[in-house]
Design a protein around this motif. Structure first.
Motif, PDB file in Angstrom:
ATOM      1  N   GLY A  71       4.442  -0.863   4.697  1.00  0.00           N
ATOM      2  CA  GLY A  71       4.702   0.120   5.221  1.00  0.00           C
ATOM      3  C   GLY A  71       4.946   0.479   4.219  1.00  0.00           C
ATOM      4  O   GLY A  71       4.905   2.425   3.753  1.00  0.00           O
ATOM      5  N   GLY A  72       5.900   0.295   3.115  1.00  0.00           N
ATOM      6  CA  GLY A  72       6.499   0.942   1.786  1.00  0.00           C
ATOM      7  C   GLY A  72       5.412   0.616   0.735  1.00  0.00           C
ATOM      8  O   GLY A  72       5.478   2.350   0.254  1.00  0.00           O
ATOM      9  N   THR A  73       4.138   0.378   0.815  1.00  0.00           N
ATOM     10  CA  THR A  73       3.577   0.611   0.187  1.00  0.00           C
ATOM     11  C   THR A  73       2.278   1.317  -0.134  1.00  0.00           C
ATOM     12  O   THR A  73       2.263   1.926  -0.598  1.00  0.00           O
ATOM     13  N   ILE A  74       2.256   1.817   1.301  1.00  0.00           N
ATOM     14  CA  ILE A  74       1.116   3.296   2.019  1.00  0.00           C
ATOM     15  C   ILE A  74       2.570   4.449   1.321  1.00  0.00           C
ATOM     16  O   ILE A  74       1.438   5.364   1.242  1.00  0.00           O
ATOM     17  N   ALA A  75       3.530   3.873   2.039  1.00  0.00           N
ATOM     18  CA  ALA A  75       4.047   5.778   1.868  1.00  0.00           C
ATOM     19  C   ALA A  75       4.334   5.582  -0.030  1.00  0.00           C
ATOM     20  O   ALA A  75       4.136   6.619  -0.337  1.00  0.00           O
ATOM     21  N   GLY A  76       4.577   4.958  -0.902  1.00  0.00           N
ATOM     22  CA  GLY A  76       4.435   4.922  -2.294  1.00  0.00           C
ATOM     23  C   GLY A  76       2.959   5.671  -2.706  1.00  0.00           C
ATOM     24  O   GLY A  76       3.240   6.470  -3.294  1.00  0.00           O
ATOM     25  N   GLU A  77       2.159   4.744  -2.335  1.00  0.00           N
ATOM     26  CA  GLU A  77       0.490   5.085  -2.638  1.00  0.00           C
ATOM     27  C   GLU A  77       0.450   7.144  -1.842  1.00  0.00           C
ATOM     28  O   GLU A  77       0.508   7.633  -2.654  1.00  0.00           O
ATOM     29  N   LEU A  78       0.991   6.638  -1.308  1.00  0.00           N
ATOM     30  CA  LEU A  78       1.054   8.559  -0.688  1.00  0.00           C
ATOM     31  C   LEU A  78       1.540   9.508  -1.626  1.00  0.00           C
ATOM     32  O   LEU A  78       0.619  10.663  -1.463  1.00  0.00           O
ATOM     33  N   GLU A  79       2.645   9.171  -1.769  1.00  0.00           N
ATOM     34  CA  GLU A  79       3.944   9.981  -2.539  1.00  0.00           C
ATOM     35  C   GLU A  79       3.346  10.358  -3.619  1.00  0.00           C
ATOM     36  O   GLU A  79       2.825  11.746  -4.768  1.00  0.00           O
ATOM     37  N   LYS A  80       2.589   9.208  -4.540  1.00  0.00           N
ATOM     38  CA  LYS A  80       1.841   9.076  -6.275  1.00  0.00           C
ATOM     39  C   LYS A  80       1.053  10.309  -6.051  1.00  0.00           C
ATOM     40  O   LYS A  80       0.371  11.064  -7.063  1.00  0.00           O
ATOM     41  N   HIS A  81       0.178  10.193  -4.366  1.00  0.00           N
ATOM     42  CA  HIS A  81      -1.539  11.508  -4.895  1.00  0.00           C
ATOM     43  C   HIS A  81      -0.855  12.998  -4.804  1.00  0.00           C
ATOM     44  O   HIS A  81      -1.254  13.885  -4.711  1.00  0.00           O
ATOM     45  N   LEU A  82       0.207  12.383  -3.596  1.00  0.00           N
ATOM     46  CA  LEU A  82       0.854  14.180  -3.607  1.00  0.00           C
ATOM     47  C   LEU A  82       1.474  14.871  -4.520  1.00  0.00           C
ATOM     48  O   LEU A  82       1.507  16.063  -4.998  1.00  0.00           O
ATOM     49  N   GLY A  83       1.758  14.010  -6.065  1.00  0.00           N
ATOM     50  CA  GLY A  83       2.210  14.600  -6.667  1.00  0.00           C
ATOM     51  C   GLY A  83       1.598  15.656  -7.507  1.00  0.00           C
ATOM     52  O   GLY A  83       2.384  16.377  -8.181  1.00  0.00           O
ATOM     53  N   ALA A  84       0.366  15.494  -7.546  1.00  0.00           N
ATOM     54  CA  ALA A  84      -0.664  16.263  -8.563  1.00  0.00           C
ATOM     55  C   ALA A  84      -0.939  17.284  -8.013  1.00  0.00           C
ATOM     56  O   ALA A  84      -1.520  18.681  -7.921  1.00  0.00           O
ATOM     57  N   THR A  85      -0.720  17.478  -5.872  1.00  0.00           N
ATOM     58  CA  THR A  85      -0.515  19.444  -5.345  1.00  0.00           C
ATOM     59  C   THR A  85       0.624  19.541  -5.361  1.00  0.00           C
ATOM     60  O   THR A  85       0.668  21.098  -5.378  1.00  0.00           O
ATOM     61  N   HIS A  86       1.414  19.389  -6.139  1.00  0.00           N
ATOM     62  CA  HIS A  86       2.806  19.859  -6.613  1.00  0.00           C
ATOM     63  C   HIS A  86       3.711  20.398  -5.609  1.00  0.00           C
ATOM     64  O   HIS A  86       4.097  21.482  -5.381  1.00  0.00           O
ATOM     65  N   SER A  87       3.753  19.428  -3.892  1.00  0.00           N
ATOM     66  CA  SER A  87       4.428  19.535  -3.540  1.00  0.00           C
ATOM     67  C   SER A  87       5.914  18.999  -3.620  1.00  0.00           C
ATOM     68  O   SER A  87       6.275  17.936  -4.519  1.00  0.00           O
ATOM     69  N   GLU A  88       6.922  19.455  -2.378  1.00  0.00           N
ATOM     70  CA  GLU A  88       8.331  18.797  -2.905  1.00  0.00           C
ATOM     71  C   GLU A  88       7.787  17.633  -2.289  1.00  0.00           C
ATOM     72  O   GLU A  88       8.096  17.571  -0.771  1.00  0.00           O
ATOM     73  N   LEU A  89       8.646  16.497  -2.566  1.00  0.00           N
ATOM     74  CA  LEU A  89       8.957  15.321  -2.056  1.00  0.00           C
ATOM     75  C   LEU A  89      10.103  15.572  -1.283  1.00  0.00           C
ATOM     76  O   LEU A  89      11.269  15.634  -1.806  1.00  0.00           O
ATOM     77  N   VAL A  90      10.295  14.768  -0.608  1.00  0.00           N
ATOM     78  CA  VAL A  90      11.783  15.482   0.508  1.00  0.00           C
ATOM     79  C   VAL A  90      12.515  13.502   0.558  1.00  0.00           C
ATOM     80  O   VAL A  90      11.254  13.057   0.743  1.00  0.00           O
ATOM     81  N   ASP A  91      13.587  13.804   0.462  1.00  0.00           N
ATOM     82  CA  ASP A  91      13.757  12.018   0.526  1.00  0.00           C
ATOM     83  C   ASP A  91      13.781  11.294   2.059  1.00  0.00           C
ATOM     84  O   ASP A  91      14.383  11.992   3.008  1.00  0.00           O
ATOM     85  N   ARG A  92      13.270  10.979   1.943  1.00  0.00           N
ATOM     86  CA  ARG A  92      13.064  10.226   3.757  1.00  0.00           C
ATOM     87  C   ARG A  92      14.254   9.780   4.443  1.00  0.00           C
ATOM     88  O   ARG A  92      14.493   9.432   5.741  1.00  0.00           O
ATOM     89  N   LYS A  93      15.362   9.620   3.263  1.00  0.00           N
ATOM     90  CA  LYS A  93      16.439   9.277   4.112  1.00  0.00           C
ATOM     91  C   LYS A  93      17.112   9.892   5.154  1.00  0.00           C
ATOM     92  O   LYS A  93      18.654  10.144   5.567  1.00  0.00           O
ATOM     93  N   LEU A  94      17.403  11.334   4.126  1.00  0.00           N
ATOM     94  CA  LEU A  94      17.031  12.858   4.894  1.00  0.00           C
ATOM     95  C   LEU A  94      17.032  12.686   5.835  1.00  0.00           C
ATOM     96  O   LEU A  94      17.442  14.110   6.281  1.00  0.00           O
ATOM     97  N   ALA A  95      15.909  12.116   6.280  1.00  0.00           N
ATOM     98  CA  ALA A  95      15.114  12.931   8.277  1.00  0.00           C
ATOM     99  C   ALA A  95      15.118  11.771   8.855  1.00  0.00           C
ATOM    100  O   ALA A  95      13.861  11.815   9.202  1.00  0.00           O
ATOM    101  N   THR A  96      16.252  11.577   8.848  1.00  0.00           N
ATOM    102  CA  THR A  96      15.954  10.463  10.355  1.00  0.00           C
ATOM    103  C   THR A  96      15.807  10.500  11.948  1.00  0.00           C
ATOM    104  O   THR A  96      15.101  10.349  12.140  1.00  0.00           O
ATOM    105  N   ARG A  97      16.679  11.906  11.719  1.00  0.00           N
ATOM    106  CA  ARG A  97      16.348  11.952  12.958  1.00  0.00           C
ATOM    107  C   ARG A  97      14.918  12.625  13.485  1.00  0.00           C
ATOM    108  O   ARG A  97      14.666  12.572  14.374  1.00  0.00           O
ATOM    109  N   LEU A  98      14.067  13.149  12.028  1.00  0.00           N
ATOM    110  CA  LEU A  98      12.687  13.646  12.124  1.00  0.00           C
ATOM    111  C   LEU A  98      11.670  12.454  12.719  1.00  0.00           C
ATOM    112  O   LEU A  98      11.310  12.181  13.677  1.00  0.00           O
ATOM    113  N   GLN A  99      11.895  11.927  11.994  1.00  0.00           N
ATOM    114  CA  GLN A  99      11.496  10.294  12.157  1.00  0.00           C
ATOM    115  C   GLN A  99      11.413   9.830  13.684  1.00  0.00           C
ATOM    116  O   GLN A  99      10.544   9.606  14.075  1.00  0.00           O
TER     117      GLN A  99
END
Length: 337
Positions: A71-99
């Motif tokens: 699960g962590g491997t998948i999330a890490g790879e997704l975040e790596k690829h999103l870096g090229a889109t210049h999106s702002e990545l949010v720390d998942r620890k700040l979104a526990t209620r959303l999850q």
């Protein structure tokens, strides 16, 4: 093979910047532009980066997936690829209620999030299968048509597979935007003198981790194009046999001279059966980034065939494509157990 592939990539990179020069900018005359049927909003013109939170993929009760922490491997790879889109990545620890609310939405069809607005987009991964195993291949000896003999040693073969999905949600509505099938595999082999090919727990974990990583990598283009930066036509000029447009995108959005972007047409359409209105998106043509590029704006060269169809406020969007290595399916990585 690796050397040939790398040389080909280098050749493509060198030709990618050809034809980016504007011949005589000062001599080009402004062209009057009609507004697009659908003009961009103030928020769209501001070009603010989407806030994206990527949650660790849920692997349920799949023991191997849990022990390998895919699960962590998948999330890490997704975040790596999103870096090229210049999106702002949010720390998942700040979104526990959303999850938690997203999990309830997926189970019960609930929609609408009322918690803190920490993200505009949420990405959820689900693992439905994870497995690893081994097999034995006997030594072989064969002869070609010219009578030359060849030999291959006995081998132990190891493989891992993973399957699941990646789902993208628009917040705060919690509306699904895209669902991508996740499927990946990894393999390795080594010579042996024994037909017994044991696979350790650590080896199995590494295989499914590699399979998860490659599964996400296979989705790179589809994923990045969901978040591809978009700008809008500001100005049109013509002269010296060239047509150029100024757009609200520049180096801050990752643009470089020679990049090709899609020019889009947005139109309203009404379904005669339901009377519902929707927005249709059509590709008008391509625009090539010139050497006249700033931090937030740039001039792009367009073909004369589409020059009279350019409108003020027309969207121009970056288009991510597969690299040469991805196109030929060449994996430059290796896995040793």
């Amino acid at each position: 093979m690796k050397k040939v592939a790398l040389l080909s990539v280098l050749a493509l990179a060198m030709t990618g910047c050809a034809g980016t020069s504007i011949k005589n900018f000062d001599a080009m005359a402004p062209v009057s532009l009609q507004p697009s049927e659908i003009m961009p909003s103030k928020a769209e013109l501001a070009g603010s980066k989407p806030r994206v939170v990527v949650f660790e993929a849920d692997h349920g009760e799949i023991t191997l997936a849990k022990s390998a922490r895919v699960g962590g491997t998948i999330a890490g790879e997704l975040e790596k690829h999103l870096g090229a889109t210049h999106s702002e990545l949010v720390d998942r620890k700040l979104a526990t209620r959303l999850q938690k609310e997203l999990a309830l939405a997926e189970m019960h069809g609930k929609s609408g999030y009322t918690g803190p607005e920490v993200a505009d987009i949420a990405i959820v991964g689900v693992v439905t299968q994870a497995s690893a195993g081994s097999s034995f291949t006997e030594a072989q000896r064969w002869q070609d048509k010219n009578g030359k003999w060849y030999e291959s040693a006995a081998k132990c073969n190891y493989s891992g597979e993973i399957a699941g999905s990646i789902r993208v949600y628009q917040m705060p509505e919690m509306q699904p935007v895209k669902s991508l099938e996740l499927k990946g595999s990894a393999s390795s082999s080594q010579e042996t003198r024994n037909s017994n090919c044991p696979l350790s727990e650590n080896g199995a974990q590494r295989l499914v981790q590699a399979a998860a990583s490659r599964g996400v990598n296979a989705l790179r283009v589809d994923l990045q194009n969901i978040f591809a930066p978009r700008g809008y036509v500001i100005e049109h000029r013509s002269g010296n046999g060239q047509n150029i447009i100024k757009v609200s995108m520049g180096s801050n959005h990752g643009l470089k001279p020679g990049n090709s972007l899609e020019i889009l047409n947005l139109t309203h359409s009404t379904n005669p059966l339901t009377n519902k209105t929707s927005v249709d998106v059509f590709k008008l043509g391509t625009a090539r980034v010139s050497d006249q590029i700033g931090s937030d704006t740039s001039w792009m060269i367009i073909d004369s065939e589409i020059a009279d169809k350019i409108r003020l406020g027309q969207p121009v969007q970056m288009q991510f494509k597969k690299s040469f290595l991805e196109q030929v399916g060449l994996d430059m990585s290796s896995l040793s157990l």
